[in-house]
Design an enzyme around this catalytic site. Structure first.
Site, PDB file in Angstrom:
ATOM      1  N   ALA A   1       0.804  -1.224   0.000  1.00 53.46           N
ATOM      2  CA  ALA A   1       0.000   0.000   0.000  1.00 53.46           C
ATOM      3  C   ALA A   1       0.840   1.279   0.000  1.00 53.46           C
ATOM      4  O   ALA A   1       0.403   2.301  -0.528  1.00 53.46           O
ATOM      5  CB  ALA A   1      -0.926  -0.022   1.214  1.00 53.46           C
TER       6      ALA A   1
ATOM      7  N   THR B   1       0.565   5.542  -1.610  1.00 57.06           N
ATOM      8  CA  THR B   1       0.202   6.677  -0.736  1.00 57.06           C
ATOM      9  C   THR B   1       0.559   8.013  -1.409  1.00 57.06           C
ATOM     10  O   THR B   1      -0.158   8.995  -1.248  1.00 57.06           O
ATOM     11  CB  THR B   1       0.908   6.606   0.638  1.00 57.06           C
TER      12      THR B   1
ATOM     13  N   PHE C   1      -2.761   1.080   5.268  1.00 56.45           N
ATOM     14  CA  PHE C   1      -3.427   0.589   6.483  1.00 56.45           C
ATOM     15  C   PHE C   1      -2.738   1.094   7.745  1.00 56.45           C
ATOM     16  O   PHE C   1      -3.360   1.515   8.690  1.00 56.45           O
ATOM     17  CB  PHE C   1      -3.404  -0.942   6.512  1.00 56.45           C
TER      18      PHE C   1
ATOM     19  N   GLN D   1       0.584  -6.345  -3.453  1.00 55.99           N
ATOM     20  CA  GLN D   1      -0.529  -6.651  -2.544  1.00 55.99           C
ATOM     21  C   GLN D   1      -1.647  -5.643  -2.760  1.00 55.99           C
ATOM     22  O   GLN D   1      -2.700  -5.737  -2.158  1.00 55.99           O
ATOM     23  CB  GLN D   1      -0.040  -6.571  -1.097  1.00 55.99           C
TER      24      GLN D   1
ATOM     25  N   ILE E   1      -4.635  -3.346  -4.550  1.00 57.83           N
ATOM     26  CA  ILE E   1      -5.853  -3.725  -5.266  1.00 57.83           C
ATOM     27  C   ILE E   1      -6.349  -2.559  -6.116  1.00 57.83           C
ATOM     28  O   ILE E   1      -7.495  -2.520  -6.521  1.00 57.83           O
ATOM     29  CB  ILE E   1      -6.938  -4.167  -4.249  1.00 57.83           C
TER      30      ILE E   1
ATOM     31  N   HIS F   1      -3.657  -9.884  -4.151  1.00 58.58           N
ATOM     32  CA  HIS F   1      -4.935  -9.686  -3.457  1.00 58.58           C
ATOM     33  C   HIS F   1      -6.050  -9.234  -4.387  1.00 58.58           C
ATOM     34  O   HIS F   1      -7.059  -8.722  -3.927  1.00 58.58           O
ATOM     35  CB  HIS F   1      -4.743  -8.703  -2.293  1.00 58.58           C
TER      36      HIS F   1
ATOM     37  N   CYS G   1     -20.297 -11.923  -9.554  1.00 54.30           N
ATOM     38  CA  CYS G   1     -21.446 -12.237  -8.699  1.00 54.30           C
ATOM     39  C   CYS G   1     -21.058 -13.337  -7.713  1.00 54.30           C
ATOM     40  O   CYS G   1     -20.506 -14.368  -8.110  1.00 54.30           O
ATOM     41  CB  CYS G   1     -22.617 -12.691  -9.560  1.00 54.30           C
TER      42      CYS G   1
END
Ligand code: CNA
Length: 238
Positions: free
Chosen positions: A24, A28, A35, A103, A105, A121, A129
């Protein structure tokens, strides 16, 4: 240029088998909160911790609350790749970088032009669905209101790996193979707290493991080079 960044640059300059493993913190600087930083999602006020909301059981039990969080915190309109994403894509075009293992998304590596991106991930840019398995519109899922539903009546879900769910076997095997065979492994913008993904770096066999992360991690003593700086700033110099 500082010595540690110069060292990383030299490794990259002399290699045609660089692999990047990120998290992540890579996004940023594009405006997507991570997180675990002080302003990351774990430190923002929310009724449940992100790990709970992003779990399979929570999604099944409480899709309304899940989607409130998803649209407010995971979908950020107008985000653009930053220097780290762009430079990695350039290294791939130059034939130096073999794979980006992420990792994340958010799809920003692909938007920057990277082709071989292994999304451990999944991605919020894809949806399906949860009842019939059909591919669905991510647009409706990300920007619609309430719980998105398929024609069959099933709840549409993001194609991401929620907590309590296994990683895709094929993606996992390919990621491990790239890491195992890498000459230079750059690990960036990840606290290395989320397993099994974080454990994949243990497959690295070489002696050029660079860790570029703002804060320290439990792998700092294990890496051959540790740079505690913003990854975009580091990549702007290589
Ligand atoms: P994390 O646990 O939030 O760690 C992020 C790390 O990045 C921290 O150690 C920070 O110090 C560091 N960091 C933050 N900004 C920078 C920067 N500019 N340069 C260098 N380092 C920085 O996130 P991980 O990726 O380790 O955890 C894995 C989770 C987070 C995955 O399951 C992701 O799906 C999930 N996540 C993804 C996104 C995204 O797709 N952009 C956003 C938030 C969370």
């Amino acid at each position: 240029m500082e010595k540690d960044i110069q060292q990383l640059k030299t490794w990259i300059d002399h290699s045609d088998n660089v692999v990047f493993f990120g998290g992540a913190g890579v996004s940023t600087e594009s405006g997507i909160p991570d997180f675990r930083s002080v302003d990351g999602l774990y430190n923002q006020k929310w009724k449940y911790p992100p790990e709970t909301i992003l779990s399979h059981s929570f999604f099944t039990r409480n899709p309304e609350e899940y989607y409130r969080f998803h649209r407010e915190k995971l979908v950020i309109e107008g985000v653009r790749p930053n220097t780290a994403h762009l430079r990695l894509a350039e290294l791939e075009r130059q034939g130096k970088l073999k794979a980006v293992i992420t990792q994340n998304i958010d799809g920003l590596h692909q938007l920057a032009g990277s082709k071989n991106v292994l999304e451990l991930h999944g991605s919020i840019l894809r949806a399906y669905c949860s009842r019939c398995g059909k591919k669905c519109s991510a647009e409706l899922m990300n920007y619609g209101e309430g719980v998105p539903r398929c024609e069959c009546g099933g709840v549409i879900r993001p194609d991401i790996v929620l907590y309590e769910e296994p990683l895709d076997n094929d993606v996992m095997t390919r990621a491990i193979n790239y890491i195992r065979n890498a000459d230079v492994l750059i690990i960036g913008g990840t606290s290395l707290n989320v397993y099994p993904a974080a454990g994949f770096i243990n497959y690295y066999n070489g002696d050029k493991m660079a860790l570029v992360n703002l804060s320290s991690t439990s792998y700092d003593n294990y890496a051959d080079l540790v740079i505690h700086k913003k990854i975009g700033e580091v990549f702007s110099q290589i």
